[in-house]
Enzyme design. Structure first.
Site, PDB file in Angstrom:
ATOM      1  N   ASP A  77      36.164  39.930  40.124  1.00 56.66           N
ATOM      2  CA  ASP A  77      35.150  40.968  40.073  1.00 56.66           C
ATOM      3  C   ASP A  77      34.818  41.394  41.497  1.00 56.66           C
ATOM      4  O   ASP A  77      34.754  40.556  42.400  1.00 56.66           O
ATOM      5  CB  ASP A  77      33.878  40.488  39.369  1.00 56.66           C
ATOM      6  CG  ASP A  77      32.977  41.664  39.042  1.00 56.66           C
ATOM      7  OD1 ASP A  77      33.285  42.380  38.071  1.00 56.66           O
ATOM      8  OD2 ASP A  77      32.005  41.900  39.779  1.00 56.66           O
ATOM      9  N   THR A  78      34.618  42.686  41.677  1.00 58.70           N
ATOM     10  CA  THR A  78      34.321  43.249  43.000  1.00 58.70           C
ATOM     11  C   THR A  78      33.077  44.127  42.923  1.00 58.70           C
ATOM     12  O   THR A  78      32.927  44.897  41.980  1.00 58.70           O
ATOM     13  CB  THR A  78      35.511  44.109  43.498  1.00 58.70           C
ATOM     14  OG1 THR A  78      36.681  43.289  43.558  1.00 58.70           O
ATOM     15  CG2 THR A  78      35.233  44.692  44.870  1.00 58.70           C
TER      16      THR A  78
END
Length: 193
Positions: A77-78
């Protein structure tokens, strides 16, 4: 090197991101893509890497009780962290324009967390890159949003696209982390397994 180590493993990259898939391919390890739908919500008290760690684990936990001894699931996840808040994916064109106007002429952090999950273990790690942007004109922002439609990207931009070419003035950390996969850290953590 990883291909020999993981030759008897079934590696699953649980990401719809074409950028993550492209980067992971370069590690030269056979893998498949499997996606489990999860609602990407997190407790409002979380900050910075706490958010991405939480979401990477949430995505990995969707595979709970579905893994065999030979499986390795990789989730990520970013987020873009700017002025003490997370900028995720824009809702629409106007939201993307507003995000880029906020980021224009400033610096922000890009934080990516990765979760490696097997039948027995789970490891979470993250990377942080600081990105400095030039001051964008409204024409530049509108051109980028209309032509590149960055609606699947945290912070409404892809560093590997036009806006990155013309707008990034300084980078502190991994370029690939900004693309959504800190490959150097993933490689090191996979070697340790």
């Amino acid at each position: 090197m990883l291909s020999e180590k993981f030759k008897n493993k079934n590696i699953i990259l649980a990401s719809v991101s074409p950028r993550r898939q492209e980067l992971f391919k370069e590690l030269r390890v056979p893998f498949s893509i499997q996606i489990k739908s999860v609602e990407e919500k997190y407790p409002s008290n979380l900050k910075e890497e706490e958010i991405t760690n939480y979401l990477a684990v949430l995505k990995a936990n969707a595979f709970e009780n579905k893994l065999t001894e030979n499986d390795l699931v990789i989730t990520a996840d970013t987020i873009v962290w700017y002025q003490n808040k997370a900028l995720e994916k824009p809702r629409d064109e106007q939201h993307a324009i507003e995000m880029l106007q906020q980021l224009s002429g400033t610096s922000h952090k890009v934080i990516t967390s990765i979760c490696l999950k097997t039948f027995k273990t789970q490891k979470v790690f993250f990377d942080v890159t600081t990105v400095h942007f030039k001051e964008f004109t409204d024409e530049e922002i509108n051109f980028y949003v209309k032509n590149y439609k960055p609606f699947d990207k945290a912070g409404a931009y892809g560093i590997q696209e036009w806006i990155g070419f013309i707008g990034v003035t300084k980078l502190e950390g991994s370029y690939f982390n900004v693309m959504g996969l800190p490959v150097h850290k993933l490689y090191e953590e996979m070697l340790k397994m």
